[in-house]
Design an enzyme around this catalytic site. Structure first.
Site, PDB file in Angstrom:
ATOM      1  N   ASN A 240      44.908  49.214  34.296  1.00 46.34           N
ATOM      2  CA  ASN A 240      45.871  48.348  33.614  1.00 46.34           C
ATOM      3  C   ASN A 240      47.260  48.945  33.809  1.00 46.34           C
ATOM      4  O   ASN A 240      47.788  48.909  34.903  1.00 46.34           O
ATOM      5  CB  ASN A 240      45.528  48.090  32.153  1.00 46.34           C
ATOM      6  CG  ASN A 240      46.336  46.915  31.613  1.00 46.34           C
ATOM      7  OD1 ASN A 240      46.661  46.012  32.380  1.00 46.34           O
ATOM      8  ND2 ASN A 240      46.687  46.909  30.351  1.00 46.34           N
TER       9      ASN A 240
ATOM     10  N   THR B  49      41.850  48.777  38.749  1.00 48.16           N
ATOM     11  CA  THR B  49      43.004  49.045  37.882  1.00 48.16           C
ATOM     12  C   THR B  49      42.681  49.956  36.715  1.00 48.16           C
ATOM     13  O   THR B  49      41.525  50.064  36.295  1.00 48.16           O
ATOM     14  CB  THR B  49      43.557  47.701  37.327  1.00 48.16           C
ATOM     15  OG1 THR B  49      44.790  47.942  36.657  1.00 48.16           O
ATOM     16  CG2 THR B  49      42.594  47.021  36.384  1.00 48.16           C
TER      17      THR B  49
ATOM     18  N   THR C 128      47.774  48.727  38.997  1.00 44.45           N
ATOM     19  CA  THR C 128      46.589  48.195  39.628  1.00 44.45           C
ATOM     20  C   THR C 128      46.811  48.458  41.090  1.00 44.45           C
ATOM     21  O   THR C 128      47.945  48.650  41.493  1.00 44.45           O
ATOM     22  CB  THR C 128      46.541  46.676  39.365  1.00 44.45           C
ATOM     23  OG1 THR C 128      46.539  46.500  37.960  1.00 44.45           O
ATOM     24  CG2 THR C 128      45.344  46.006  39.980  1.00 44.45           C
TER      25      THR C 128
HETATM   26  O1  DON Z   1      43.261  42.703  35.064  1.00 46.93           O
HETATM   27  C1  DON Z   1      44.456  42.408  34.998  1.00 46.93           C
HETATM   28  O2  DON Z   1      44.881  41.291  35.218  1.00 46.93           O
HETATM   29  C2  DON Z   1      45.478  43.511  34.676  1.00 46.93           C
HETATM   30  N1  DON Z   1      44.845  44.551  33.909  1.00 46.93           N
HETATM   31  C3  DON Z   1      46.067  44.017  35.962  1.00 46.93           C
HETATM   32  C4  DON Z   1      47.130  45.068  35.730  1.00 46.93           C
HETATM   33  C5  DON Z   1      48.091  45.179  36.845  1.00 46.93           C
HETATM   34  O3  DON Z   1      48.020  44.500  37.839  1.00 46.93           O
HETATM   35  C6  DON Z   1      49.183  46.168  36.651  1.00 46.93           C
HETATM   36  N2  DON Z   1      49.927  46.354  37.855  1.00 46.93           N
HETATM   37  N3  DON Z   1      50.958  46.063  38.203  1.00 46.93           N
END
Ligand code: DON
Length: 576
Positions: free
Chosen positions: A405, A403, A385
């Site tokens: 994901n 993001t 993200t």
């Molecule tokens: O929306 C969310 O909470 C997750 N899909 C975010 C993913 C994320 O932050 C990955 N990074 N480190």
């Protein structure tokens, strides 16, 4: 087009090149003092240098914070391919001309999605396969980024749409120098998910990327050119839409996104969640993010305990970490039980943020012992993200987190279009009681359903004092996101740390259902003496955290201080 200022693409690129030269001689981020510089031209904290420089060029060309944000987001889709995207989704928090707005461009589940769709994917030994919602076309939700950026720009942009896309197109055409992290996350994805057997073609597109070498993306440049020429309909109804649908079954894939799903994708304009705290209004992410409610509960519980349990505690003492872990347990119990897409479930937001409820939850904090996980009940009856923060010379602010994901999403690159699709379906509670990739669980409130948005933790946040933005902040990090934002806000406002120190300070994490694990971070592991004290209190120490990467801007009167997290490859810039 609602743009009243047209600038030529050539002038934009020239000023981007000029400002890049400047930064090479050291016009960098926060110095360590909290005075900052005067807010003459605006400021940017973004997660890499290309996007920060592009945002700066847009502000210098007369664009506002929204123009700069849209340009930054498209550049990150090129130069930060593991998370920056047009194949994913996110949230943009905007404070413009004295008013707050929130653009929800989170992915939607396709119409053919069902609550048990992932239980049908089995591993060789007959068990449900958790990788099925992470890798391959069936893991992708309907992307929201292009529509979200387009609608934000239509409503508030000052420059022409094609001009805000120009820096990204240029970088895709001419190439950017690949960073260590881009290569690392590609290899991480292939190693950890690539063997799952779900068809993906990530290496066909990113296999030749080498650290320190120029990486060009000709197909992506063409896709961005079509979007620049035809607007977001190109992505949802045009040639790009056809290519996305074709990618669903390429190489025998089992993806279910149809042309109708793309045509029916909707951005939702929401009101940001307002939280009154320390004499400021914290505008943060409403559902389908869990981030704002969680941040409100954390700030609220800490404020409730300020005069008692927190007296004399500084950040990162053993007792400070324990008290916060106790608060985080309550937050994660509520998150798992009540939160989901408000279009599908009744989220009891007001009750979860009711000061009396928060005081009662704070009173459950056990100052000495770790509350056992089983007894923490809901209280009412790396991957990737990326985040950036922008303010312009008019004092408008944008806080944007978006993001794929996990890094490079589901590993499927849309052939003929050159961009990766997300694996956001894993943010649903795909199998009841089974933790997702971030280790968190959910209930029916977050079950898969057609058209539904998966529960997020993303928390792009803007603090407003006396009607003016005073802090713009956010980070990646999955379920660690709202806790990282909370810790930096506490460091800044409860402990008066200068912003660079508040951001650089070590962070910790604690969540359910794990319950006893106190997680440090690779950037700054929990030191041995503190680890020993925590173990003596009954905690298990882990350093396998998902890294967070705060991008924050503090504005005090006409003084501005942007800070990029030293954990990442970001660059903070002051625009003059
Ligand atoms: O929306 C969310 O909470 C997750 N899909 C975010 C993913 C994320 O932050 C990955 N990074 N480190």
């Amino acid at each position: 087009m609602n743009s009243d200022i047209l600038i030529s693409r050539r002038s934009l690129i020239a000023s981007a090149a000029a400002s890049m030269a400047l930064s090479a001689c050291g016009s960098g981020s926060g110095s360590g003092s909290d005075d900052g510089a005067r807010l003459d031209g605006g400021a940017i904290a973004s997660s890499d240098k290309y996007s920060s420089e592009a945002g700066k060029a847009i502000l210098q060309a007369g664009g506002n914070a929204v123009d700069a944000a849209v340009a930054i987001a498209f550049v990150l889709a090129v130069t930060y391919p593991e998370a920056g995207n047009i194949g994913g989704g996110g949230f943009m928090n905007i404070f413009i001309e004295g008013k707050p707005y929130f653009v929800d461009y989170r992915e939607m589940a396709p119409a053919a999605a069902t609550s048990d769709m992932y239980t049908r994917f089995k591993t060789a030994d007959g068990k449900q396969d958790p990788l099925s919602s992470l890798w391959g076309a069936q893991a992708a939700g309907v992307p929201g980024t292009v529509r979200g950026l387009y609608e934000a720009h239509q409503r508030f942009g000052r420059l022409a749409w094609k001009d805000v896309l120009a820096p990204a197109i240029d970088l895709a055409d001419k190439g950017h120098v690949a960073s260590k992290a881009e290569v690392f996350w590609r290899d991480y994805a292939i190693t950890n998910f690539g063997s799952s057997g779900y068809p993906a073609n990530l290496m066909e597109y990113f296999g030749t990327m080498r650290e320190g070498q120029l990486f060009r993306q000709a197909e992506l440049a063409e896709t961005l050119r079509r979007i620049a020429a035809n607007g977001s309909d190109e992505f949802y109804k045009g040639r790009t839409a056809d290519l996305i649908v074709a990618a669903m079954t390429q190489d025998g894939g089992r993806g279910i996104i149809t042309k109708a799903d793309l045509a029916n994708y909707k951005v939702v304009w929401r009101n940001p969640l307002p939280i009154e705290w320390n004499g400021m209004t914290v505008y943060t992410a409403p559902p389908p993010s869990s981030g704002g409610i969680a941040l409100g509960q954390l700030l609220g519980m800490k404020a409730a305990l300020r005069g008692t349990l927190f007296v004399g505690e500084r950040p990162n003492t053993v007792q400070y970490m324990h008290l916060n872990a106790e608060m985080l347990k309550r937050v994660f119990a509520d998150r798992a039980e009540y939160l989901g897409d408000p279009g599908f479930v009744d989220v009891p937001q007001a009750r979860l943020l009711d000061p009396a409820y928060i005081r009662a939850r704070a009173a459950e904090v056990n100052p000495r012992e770790i509350t056992p996980t089983e007894t923490v009940q809901p209280g009412l009856a790396k991957m990737h993200t990326t985040h950036f923060s922008v303010v312009d010379k008019w004092g408008n602010a944008v806080s944007n987190t978006y993001t794929l994901n996990m890094g490079y999403g589901c590993g499927v690159v849309v052939r003929g279009a050159g961009f990766a699709l997300n694996d956001e379906m894993d943010d649903f509670a795909t199998v009841p009681g089974q933790p997702n990739i971030f280790g968190v669980i959910g209930s029916d409130a977050n079950a898969v359903a057609p058209g539904k948005r998966p529960l997020s933790s993303m928390s792009p946040t803007i603090l407003v004092k006396d009607g003016l933005p005073t802090m713009v902040i956010g980070t990646p990090g999955g379920s660690r996101i709202f806790n990282a934002v909370y810790q930096v806000l506490a460091n800044t406002y409860d402990y008066q740390m200068p912003l660079p120190a508040a951001v650089a300070n070590r962070r910790f994490h604690h969540q359910l259902p794990q319950g006893r694990i106190m997680e440090g971070e690779p950037f700054s592991p929990i030191p041995p003496d503190l680890a020993q004290q925590l173990q003596a209190r009954g905690y298990t120490i882990s350093t396998n955290s998902f890294d967070t990467d705060i991008q924050a801007i503090k504005i005090t009167g006409r003084d501005v201080m942007p800070v990029s997290d030293p954990r990442g490859r970001g660059l903070a810039l002051i625009v003059t």
